[in-house]
Design a protein around this motif. Structure first.
Motif, mmCIF file in Angstrom:
data_model
loop_
_atom_site.group_PDB
_atom_site.id
_atom_site.type_symbol
_atom_site.label_atom_id
_atom_site.label_comp_id
_atom_site.label_asym_id
_atom_site.label_seq_id
_atom_site.Cartn_x
_atom_site.Cartn_y
_atom_site.Cartn_z
ATOM 1 N N SER A 61 32.723 36.526 39.965
ATOM 2 C CA SER A 61 34.129 36.926 39.987
ATOM 3 C C SER A 61 35.080 35.745 40.089
ATOM 4 N N LYS A 106 39.800 42.716 47.937
ATOM 5 C CA LYS A 106 41.109 43.214 48.387
ATOM 6 C C LYS A 106 40.935 44.307 49.446
ATOM 7 N N VAL A 109 36.930 41.535 42.764
ATOM 8 C CA VAL A 109 38.305 41.437 43.261
ATOM 9 C C VAL A 109 38.706 42.686 44.032
ATOM 10 N N GLU A 131 43.778 36.167 39.374
ATOM 11 C CA GLU A 131 44.544 37.122 40.190
ATOM 12 C C GLU A 131 45.451 36.409 41.181
ATOM 13 N N ILE A 191 39.164 36.152 40.252
ATOM 14 C CA ILE A 191 39.878 35.894 41.507
ATOM 15 C C ILE A 191 40.874 34.747 41.335
#
Length: 267
Positions: free
Chosen positions: A65, A37, A33, A72, A69
């Motif tokens: 991930s 980003k 993540v 998030e 993700i």
């Protein structure tokens, strides 16, 4: 118009970004993540513009991930039921996908996700299951097929339809044969549920591309059994045998293992 970015392509982690002017998705989630980003910021993009995650198969370099993700961003994850089950079992996925974010897709059944019409199709590989994606948006399309032991008739049909194509060129046959891998691993990679070699990749493109094919990206190159320029030269050589000139009849690029590509605009 679509925008395409590869954030990583290979056994270290796979992740691809596809966006319209109002919508975006990620294909595979093998990049962390924080790194995702960071890369998005560098391109002036907001990760929260991503509304969907598509997963090809359940090997760690494509899913490690995915739960993080999805959590998030609060977005759903689309893959086959067998791949969802494989993600649940995979110890490399530290954070699992929340149940309300799991969505099941099936090969040859199209689904409309925002601006994108997604059609999964089967790809042979030694995972729980594996699909490629044919994605239509506006007047253009994008096709990805990775981790393929061979090119099936079904896959050929999608190459024939593709305007923009991401296809695996995993290894050079001679490098694999004479390389350091144990024999069982060499046999697995070279099998029809393993990975596609450079020359077979070139033939798949040459024998099935239409006049609409504009750009091809070679993905998932092996670090030990391939080299970016070798993959390029091999595929270009095969294409030339069919009278197809890379750089003239189509654009050809290599997706690097750990480096983002920059933004490609697909018309």
């Amino acid at each position: 118009m679509l925008k395409f970015i590869s954030f990583g392509s290979g056994s270290s982690g796979n992740c691809y970004y596809l966006a319209t002017s109002t919508d975006a998705l990620i294909i595979d989630a093998g990049v962390g993540v924080r790194m995702l980003k960071k890369h998005m910021r560098e391109y002036g993009l907001n990760l929260h513009s991503v509304h969907y995650i598509l997963i090809t198969h359940d090997h760690a370099d494509h899913i490690k991930s995915v739960g993080s993700i999805s959590h998030e961003l609060g977005v759903p994850v689309y893959c086959t039921e067998k791949v969802h089950d494989g993600i649940e079992r995979n110890y490399c996925v530290a954070r699992k996908i929340a149940n309300d974010k799991k969505h099941v897709i099936q090969p040859q059944l199209s689904v409309q996700l925002g601006d994108f019409l997604i059609t999964p199709f089967s790809v042979p590989h030694d995972s729980s299951d594996n699909v490629g994606f044919f994605i239509e948006a506006g007047n253009t399309n994008f096709c990805i097929m990775t981790d393929a032991g061979e090119v099936t008739e079904e896959m050929k049909d999608y190459i024939k339809r593709a305007r923009y194509l991401v296809i695996e060129a995993n290894h050079d046959v001679e490098m694999l044969s004479h390389g350091p891998y144990p024999q069982y691993l060499k046999d697995r990679i070279a099998s029809d549920i393993g990975h596609l070699c450079n020359s077979d990749c070139g033939r798949a493109i040459a024998e099935n591309m239409s006049e609409d094919l504009r750009h091809v990206w070679l993905c998932h190159l092996s670090e030990e059994n391939n080299h970016p320029e070798l993959a390029r030269k091999t595929v270009e050589s095969v294409l030339r045998q069919y009278g197809i000139i890379a750089g003239k009849d189509l654009q050809l690029d290599i997706l690097r293992r750990k480096l983002p590509t920059g933004v490609f605009e697909l018309e």
